[in-house]
Design an enzyme around this catalytic site. Structure first.
Site, PDB file in Angstrom:
ATOM      1  N   HIS A  63       0.845  -1.200   0.000  1.00  0.00           N
ATOM      2  CA  HIS A  63       0.000   0.000   0.000  1.00  0.00           C
ATOM      3  C   HIS A  63       0.878   1.247   0.000  1.00  0.00           C
ATOM      4  CE1 HIS A  63       0.736  -0.583   4.280  1.00  0.00           C
ATOM      5  NE2 HIS A  63       0.210   0.598   4.575  1.00  0.00           N
ATOM      6  N   HIS A  65       1.351   3.948   1.998  1.00  0.00           N
ATOM      7  CA  HIS A  65       1.907   4.690   3.139  1.00  0.00           C
ATOM      8  C   HIS A  65       3.429   4.782   3.061  1.00  0.00           C
ATOM      9  CE1 HIS A  65      -1.943   3.987   5.717  1.00  0.00           C
ATOM     10  NE2 HIS A  65      -2.029   5.074   4.969  1.00  0.00           N
ATOM     11  N   ASP A  67       5.771   4.609   5.147  1.00  0.00           N
ATOM     12  CA  ASP A  67       6.607   3.638   5.861  1.00  0.00           C
ATOM     13  C   ASP A  67       6.646   2.282   5.149  1.00  0.00           C
ATOM     14  OD1 ASP A  67       3.852   3.393   6.778  1.00  0.00           O
ATOM     15  OD2 ASP A  67       4.570   2.021   8.326  1.00  0.00           O
ATOM     16  N   HIS A  68       6.047   2.237   3.942  1.00  0.00           N
ATOM     17  CA  HIS A  68       6.100   1.022   3.119  1.00  0.00           C
ATOM     18  C   HIS A  68       6.683   1.295   1.733  1.00  0.00           C
ATOM     19  CE1 HIS A  68       3.526  -1.281   5.970  1.00  0.00           C
ATOM     20  NE2 HIS A  68       3.284  -0.030   6.348  1.00  0.00           N
ATOM     21  N   HIS A 121      -7.554  -0.794   5.384  1.00  0.00           N
ATOM     22  CA  HIS A 121      -6.516   0.090   5.944  1.00  0.00           C
ATOM     23  C   HIS A 121      -6.324   1.257   4.970  1.00  0.00           C
ATOM     24  CE1 HIS A 121      -2.859   1.195   8.096  1.00  0.00           C
ATOM     25  NE2 HIS A 121      -2.163   1.113   6.967  1.00  0.00           N
ATOM     26  N   ASP A 140      -0.292  -3.992   6.040  1.00  0.00           N
ATOM     27  CA  ASP A 140      -0.931  -3.513   7.273  1.00  0.00           C
ATOM     28  C   ASP A 140      -2.390  -3.948   7.367  1.00  0.00           C
ATOM     29  OD1 ASP A 140       1.434  -2.312   7.918  1.00  0.00           O
ATOM     30  OD2 ASP A 140       0.725  -0.250   7.731  1.00  0.00           O
ATOM     31  N   HIS A 178       4.492  -4.949  10.680  1.00  0.00           N
ATOM     32  CA  HIS A 178       4.827  -4.224  11.919  1.00  0.00           C
ATOM     33  C   HIS A 178       4.946  -5.176  13.108  1.00  0.00           C
ATOM     34  CE1 HIS A 178       4.385   0.010  10.625  1.00  0.00           C
ATOM     35  NE2 HIS A 178       3.450  -0.448   9.800  1.00  0.00           N
TER      36      HIS A 178
HETATM   37 FE    FE Z   1       2.595   0.678   8.123  1.00  0.00          FE
HETATM   38 ZN    ZN Z   2      -0.014   1.544   6.551  1.00  0.00          ZN
END
Ligand code: FE
Ligand code: ZN
Length: 262
Positions: A63, A65, A67-68, A121, A140, A178
């Site tokens: 996805h 975001h 942090d990915h 998400h 996530d 995570h």
């Molecule tokens: Fe994440």
């Molecule tokens: Zn995420």
């Protein structure tokens, strides 16, 4: 194991990054294809690959975001790796080369992954499932004893997505993005004190986290017994949140809300 058999296995390496993110490196020993799943940053991922003697050929994103995906451009610039993600998120996945949709099959070296659309998400979230390797990368969407927060989707969408993942074989190893397991298990125990499998997971996770060890991957068969977000249709969870005989979507929404406030 016999070294000649080992060659055919998908090797999976876990890199702990930022506070609690995991990036996974996948390596196919037959073709030397190497993939980073959800690289939040480029440098530590490139370093680990180099330390293993691997060169990244692919990046998979579950996805959009940051942090990915924060490492997409750096990895592509350094290696020429092909960046793969949901076509639905083409506008917000940095450096995307190949867009995928639900049901697509993607070849990675001598291995194959099936793409599962799992919105909730985020609206364009996908999971990568390698059936022959019994490996699932849910991003996530699914965590050990938890699930992602609903940023862009409805409880009905997320519950539907989690039910799809729940249908995969018990032997599937789940490589979550995570390290949230300890907080998740503490929440789940507040709902279900009598679940012995959950109590066992709590003890194991406490021990692992006391020495900063990873609690992942987790086994899907076990998650089906201990993850409250996979069991909104179970009478035990329904009664735990005071919604006996209710629509699982409502029960799921209530469990999610309680976790948000926990
Ligand atoms: Fe994440
Ligand atoms: Zn995420």
């Amino acid at each position: 194991m016999d070294a000649s058999l080992n060659r055919f296995l998908l090797e999976i390496d876990q890199i702990s990054i930022l506070n609690d993110n995991y990036v996974y490196l996948l390596h196919d020993h037959i073709t030397n294809a190497t993939c980073a799943i959800d690289p939040s940053v480029a440098e530590p991922v490139l370093q680990r690959a180099a330390a293993r003697g691997w060169t990244l050929t692919h990046v998979f994103n579950t996805h959009h975001h940051w942090d990915h995906t924060g490492g997409n451009k750096g990895i592509k610039h350094a290696t020429g790796a092909v960046v793969i993600g949901a076509s639905a998120d083409a506008g917000r996945l940095p450096a995307l080369d190949i867009g995928l949709k639900d049901g697509d099959t993607i070849e990675f070296g001598s291995h194959k992954a099936t793409v599962l659309a799992v919105p909730g998400h985020t609206s364009g979230h996908i999971a990568f499932w390698f059936p022959s390797d019994s490996a699932l990368f849910p991003g996530d969407t699914l965590f050990s004893v938890g699930c992602g927060r609903l940023f862009e989707g409805t409880p009905a969408q997320m519950w539907h997505s989690l039910q799809r993942l729940r249908c995969l074989p018990d032997s599937t190893r789940v490589y979550c993005a995570h390290e949230y397991t300890l907080a998740n298990v503490n929440f789940a125990c507040s709902l279900e004190k009598e679940n012995r499998a959950l109590q066992r997971r709590l003890q194991d996770v406490k021990k692992l986290r006391a020495t900063k060890q990873s609690t992942l991957p987790t086994l899907l068969g076990e998650e089906k017994a201990i993850n409250p977000f996979l069991r909104a249709d179970s009478p035990i969870l329904q009664s735990a949140v005071g919604l006996v005989n209710s629509d699982p979507v409502q029960v799921f929404a209530m469990i999610r809300r309680r976790k948000d406030l926990f």
